[in-house]
Scaffold this motif. Structure first.
Motif, PDB file in Angstrom:
ATOM      1  N   GLU A 126      28.954   2.491   4.558  1.00 54.19           N
ATOM      2  CA  GLU A 126      29.048   3.661   5.424  1.00 54.19           C
ATOM      3  C   GLU A 126      27.704   4.010   6.073  1.00 54.19           C
ATOM      4  OE1 GLU A 126      32.003   4.974   6.100  1.00 54.19           O
ATOM      5  OE2 GLU A 126      32.710   3.355   4.807  1.00 54.19           O
ATOM      6  N   LEU A 127      26.613   3.518   5.509  1.00 58.34           N
ATOM      7  CA  LEU A 127      25.289   3.858   6.040  1.00 58.34           C
ATOM      8  C   LEU A 127      25.008   3.112   7.342  1.00 58.34           C
ATOM      9  CD1 LEU A 127      23.155   3.710   2.744  1.00 58.34           C
ATOM     10  CD2 LEU A 127      23.868   5.772   3.983  1.00 58.34           C
ATOM     11  N   ASN A 128      24.244   3.762   8.219  1.00 57.32           N
ATOM     12  CA  ASN A 128      23.694   3.073   9.386  1.00 57.32           C
ATOM     13  C   ASN A 128      22.386   2.448   8.926  1.00 57.32           C
ATOM     14  OD1 ASN A 128      25.642   4.508  11.108  1.00 57.32           O
ATOM     15  ND2 ASN A 128      24.365   6.284  10.656  1.00 57.32           N
ATOM     16  N   VAL A 129      22.270   1.146   9.043  1.00 59.37           N
ATOM     17  CA  VAL A 129      21.069   0.476   8.549  1.00 59.37           C
ATOM     18  C   VAL A 129      20.350  -0.194   9.723  1.00 59.37           C
ATOM     19  CG1 VAL A 129      20.100  -1.143   6.877  1.00 59.37           C
ATOM     20  CG2 VAL A 129      22.219   0.091   6.334  1.00 59.37           C
ATOM     21  N   ILE A 130      19.109   0.246   9.935  1.00 60.94           N
ATOM     22  CA  ILE A 130      18.293  -0.266  11.038  1.00 60.94           C
ATOM     23  C   ILE A 130      17.121  -1.030  10.450  1.00 60.94           C
ATOM     24  CG2 ILE A 130      16.859   0.409  13.028  1.00 60.94           C
ATOM     25  CD1 ILE A 130      18.548   3.037  13.112  1.00 60.94           C
ATOM     26  N   VAL A 131      16.861  -2.217  10.991  1.00 62.25           N
ATOM     27  CA  VAL A 131      15.704  -3.011  10.566  1.00 62.25           C
ATOM     28  C   VAL A 131      14.678  -3.023  11.687  1.00 62.25           C
ATOM     29  CG1 VAL A 131      14.881  -5.327   9.978  1.00 62.25           C
ATOM     30  CG2 VAL A 131      17.035  -4.476   9.008  1.00 62.25           C
ATOM     31  N   ILE A 132      13.441  -2.675  11.354  1.00 61.78           N
ATOM     32  CA  ILE A 132      12.337  -2.799  12.306  1.00 61.78           C
ATOM     33  C   ILE A 132      11.469  -3.959  11.831  1.00 61.78           C
ATOM     34  CG2 ILE A 132      10.230  -1.712  13.169  1.00 61.78           C
ATOM     35  CD1 ILE A 132      11.684   0.965  13.131  1.00 61.78           C
ATOM     36  N   THR A 133      11.256  -4.922  12.725  1.00 64.95           N
ATOM     37  CA  THR A 133      10.530  -6.125  12.348  1.00 64.95           C
ATOM     38  C   THR A 133       9.646  -6.546  13.526  1.00 64.95           C
ATOM     39  OG1 THR A 133      10.856  -8.388  11.530  1.00 64.95           O
ATOM     40  CG2 THR A 133      12.461  -7.596  13.106  1.00 64.95           C
ATOM     41  N   GLY A 134       8.752  -7.501  13.274  1.00 65.75           N
ATOM     42  CA  GLY A 134       7.916  -8.008  14.352  1.00 65.75           C
ATOM     43  C   GLY A 134       8.231  -9.464  14.625  1.00 65.75           C
ATOM     44  N   ASP A 135       7.540 -10.057  15.592  1.00 64.91           N
ATOM     45  CA  ASP A 135       7.865 -11.447  15.929  1.00 64.91           C
ATOM     46  C   ASP A 135       7.438 -12.403  14.817  1.00 64.91           C
ATOM     47  OD1 ASP A 135       5.526 -10.282  17.391  1.00 64.91           O
ATOM     48  OD2 ASP A 135       5.013 -12.369  17.717  1.00 64.91           O
ATOM     49  N   GLY A 136       6.328 -12.095  14.144  1.00 62.77           N
ATOM     50  CA  GLY A 136       5.936 -12.940  13.013  1.00 62.77           C
ATOM     51  C   GLY A 136       6.882 -12.743  11.841  1.00 62.77           C
ATOM     52  N   ASP A 137       7.166 -11.483  11.551  1.00 57.25           N
ATOM     53  CA  ASP A 137       8.034 -11.118  10.429  1.00 57.25           C
ATOM     54  C   ASP A 137       9.440 -11.690  10.607  1.00 57.25           C
ATOM     55  OD1 ASP A 137       7.918  -9.355   8.012  1.00 57.25           O
ATOM     56  OD2 ASP A 137       9.484  -8.214   9.037  1.00 57.25           O
ATOM     57  N   ALA A 138       9.993 -11.575  11.809  1.00 52.13           N
ATOM     58  CA  ALA A 138      11.391 -11.966  12.047  1.00 52.13           C
ATOM     59  C   ALA A 138      11.550 -13.456  12.319  1.00 52.13           C
ATOM     60  CB  ALA A 138      11.959 -11.190  13.232  1.00 52.13           C
ATOM     61  N   ALA A 139      10.589 -14.047  13.045  1.00 51.91           N
ATOM     62  CA  ALA A 139      10.803 -15.418  13.526  1.00 51.91           C
ATOM     63  C   ALA A 139      10.098 -16.461  12.669  1.00 51.91           C
ATOM     64  CB  ALA A 139      10.323 -15.542  14.972  1.00 51.91           C
ATOM     65  N   ALA A 140       9.026 -16.070  11.986  1.00 50.26           N
ATOM     66  CA  ALA A 140       8.303 -17.052  11.166  1.00 50.26           C
ATOM     67  C   ALA A 140       8.745 -16.923   9.716  1.00 50.26           C
ATOM     68  CB  ALA A 140       6.798 -16.850  11.326  1.00 50.26           C
ATOM     69  N   ILE A 141       8.098 -16.043   8.971  1.00 53.90           N
ATOM     70  CA  ILE A 141       8.394 -16.003   7.530  1.00 53.90           C
ATOM     71  C   ILE A 141       9.819 -15.534   7.244  1.00 53.90           C
ATOM     72  CG2 ILE A 141       7.398 -13.703   7.152  1.00 53.90           C
ATOM     73  CD1 ILE A 141       6.284 -14.939   4.479  1.00 53.90           C
ATOM     74  N   GLY A 142      10.373 -14.684   8.133  1.00 52.22           N
ATOM     75  CA  GLY A 142      11.734 -14.197   7.884  1.00 52.22           C
ATOM     76  C   GLY A 142      12.786 -14.855   8.749  1.00 52.22           C
ATOM     77  N   GLY A 143      12.450 -15.967   9.380  1.00 51.06           N
ATOM     78  CA  GLY A 143      13.380 -16.598  10.317  1.00 51.06           C
ATOM     79  C   GLY A 143      14.704 -16.995   9.683  1.00 51.06           C
ATOM     80  N   ASN A 144      14.626 -17.459   8.460  1.00 51.52           N
ATOM     81  CA  ASN A 144      15.841 -17.883   7.768  1.00 51.52           C
ATOM     82  C   ASN A 144      16.792 -16.706   7.544  1.00 51.52           C
ATOM     83  OD1 ASN A 144      17.269 -20.002   6.707  1.00 51.52           O
ATOM     84  ND2 ASN A 144      16.406 -19.822   4.658  1.00 51.52           N
ATOM     85  N   HIS A 145      16.203 -15.572   7.166  1.00 55.53           N
ATOM     86  CA  HIS A 145      17.029 -14.387   6.926  1.00 55.53           C
ATOM     87  C   HIS A 145      17.675 -13.900   8.221  1.00 55.53           C
ATOM     88  CE1 HIS A 145      15.479 -14.480   2.953  1.00 55.53           C
ATOM     89  NE2 HIS A 145      14.238 -14.256   3.339  1.00 55.53           N
ATOM     90  N   LEU A 146      16.909 -14.002   9.303  1.00 55.12           N
ATOM     91  CA  LEU A 146      17.438 -13.561  10.604  1.00 55.12           C
ATOM     92  C   LEU A 146      18.684 -14.364  10.987  1.00 55.12           C
ATOM     93  CD1 LEU A 146      17.034 -11.852  13.233  1.00 55.12           C
ATOM     94  CD2 LEU A 146      15.668 -13.763  14.099  1.00 55.12           C
ATOM     95  N   ILE A 147      18.594 -15.679  10.875  1.00 53.26           N
ATOM     96  CA  ILE A 147      19.740 -16.489  11.317  1.00 53.26           C
ATOM     97  C   ILE A 147      20.960 -16.295  10.407  1.00 53.26           C
ATOM     98  CG2 ILE A 147      18.371 -18.191  12.589  1.00 53.26           C
ATOM     99  CD1 ILE A 147      18.664 -20.118  10.232  1.00 53.26           C
ATOM    100  N   HIS A 148      20.709 -16.064   9.124  1.00 58.37           N
ATOM    101  CA  HIS A 148      21.871 -15.893   8.235  1.00 58.37           C
ATOM    102  C   HIS A 148      22.519 -14.523   8.387  1.00 58.37           C
ATOM    103  CE1 HIS A 148      21.901 -19.807   6.445  1.00 58.37           C
ATOM    104  NE2 HIS A 148      20.579 -19.755   6.425  1.00 58.37           N
ATOM    105  N   ALA A 149      21.714 -13.511   8.708  1.00 62.98           N
ATOM    106  CA  ALA A 149      22.316 -12.193   8.988  1.00 62.98           C
ATOM    107  C   ALA A 149      23.189 -12.281  10.237  1.00 62.98           C
ATOM    108  CB  ALA A 149      21.222 -11.148   9.171  1.00 62.98           C
TER     109      ALA A 149
END
Lengths: 69, 275
Positions: free
Chosen positions: B86-109
């Motif tokens: 039921e919660l609205n969940v917003i993620v704030i990320t950067g290009d390094g955070d989202a595309a480099a170290i967190g790239g895998n998480h981004l594509i699976h979400a």
């Protein structure tokens, strides 16, 4: 300041980092530079477009409509 | 009109740590304005970030917020959404955070279509650690780790998310503040996984190295390269060179993950929790 503009511009000098974006984006030359930060020079010219407020990275300039009398 | 800043910001934490002319404050304001105009309940909205300049934003935002580890904002947000859809969940990320170290998480979400809104503060550089190139640094531009110019190909994050199955994808910039706010509003209203590539400016570590000497130079640089999505498909490859489309790039609704999971839970309960 007496003004015939329906808008009131407030600058929070404690938060402003003097990047100058508000001055650059104002289409009516309402703001003037004070070594980078804005001075509200011509408040009567304000058209309430919010370009200064929305481009301020510091949440330091707000434009409000004056309360109707 | 003027935002009720006291409602949405932890005003006691300001002024923020970002450099003069940094675009992250502009994008943060666009998120707040989008939340205000969408009418989201601040008590029912959670904002999650990873590490980097962008990820300082939730610290200034008066919501339930979570500042997590590098690249892992999306996994934390996934846990929150799965536990309480039921919660609205917003993620704030950067290009390094989202595309480099967190790239895998981004594509699976994106693949899962979980109902998060991810806003990437994309300034093409690692600002917090003094300007190393990221997977979004344009080819040929200079960074502290690319003193002769970036020689790798950058990601197009929207295309990456699209390839991973992203069903709502939009892009805008810190120059186009009204448009950016509208893109975030549409993303917030979208039920499944929504991704907004919000191009921001780093005057300190990107601009100074790339002959964009002022914050205004950087915003004009974003303006000059942005093309409305409606015009993009009619352009030749030569015309597209160095430019990017802005607007809603993908909007193909499909069933959101927690809805599917809810059905699985009903089925499991009906079968007596077998297994």
């Amino acid at each position: 300041m007496v003004s015939d503009s329906p808008y009131e511009i407030a600058v929070n000098e404690k938060w402003c980092k003097k990047c100058g974006l508000c001055i650059a984006f104002c289409p009516k030359d309402v703001l003037e530079s004070d070594g980078g930060g804005p001075i509200v020079k011509a408040p009567s010219q304000c058209i309430g477009c919010l370009l200064c407020e929305m481009h301020c990275p510091d949440f330091a300039i707000t434009v409000k409509r004056r309360a109707e009398k | 009109m003027a935002l009720p800043l006291e409602k949405y910001l932890r005003v006691g934490k300001l002024p923020h740590i970002w450099c003069p002319g940094c675009g992250h404050g502009i994008v943060t304001q666009a998120i707040i304005r989008a939340i205000d105009e969408t009418g989201l309940d601040t008590e029912e909205t959670v904002i999650v970030s990873g590490i980097g300049c962008s990820s300082r934003a939730p610290g200034y935002m008066n919501f339930d917020t979570l500042h997590t580890t590098h690249g892992r904002a999306i996994p934390f947000a996934t846990g929150i959404k799965m536990a309480n859809p039921e919660l609205n969940v917003i993620v704030i990320t950067g290009d390094g955070d989202a595309a480099a170290i967190g790239g895998n998480h981004l594509i699976h979400a994106a693949r899962r279509n979980i109902g998060l809104t991810v806003v990437c503060f994309n300034n093409n550089i690692y600002g917090m650690t003094s300007g190393q190139y990221s997977p979004l640094t344009p080819r040929g531009s200079y960074a502290s780790t690319a003193p002769y110019g970036m020689f790798e190909r950058p990601f197009d994050l929207c295309e990456l998310v699209k390839g991973a199955g992203g069903s709502f994808i939009a892009r805008s910039t810190a120059y186009h503040t009204r448009h950016l706010t509208n893109m975030i509003k549409e993303a917030l209203k979208y039920e499944g996984f929504s991704f907004v590539d919000a191009l921001s400016q780093c005057p300190t570590y990107y601009g100074r190295r790339n002959r964009l000497r002022t914050p205004l130079d950087m915003l004009n640089w974003l303006r000059d390269r942005a093309v409305p999505a409606s015009s993009w498909d009619k352009m030749t490859p030569e015309e597209k060179d160095g430019k990017f489309p802005i607007g809603i790039l993908v909007n193909q609704p499909s069933t959101e993950l927690t809805k599917v999971y809810g059905e699985v839970m009903v089925k499991a309960a009906a079968e007596g929790g077998r297994g």
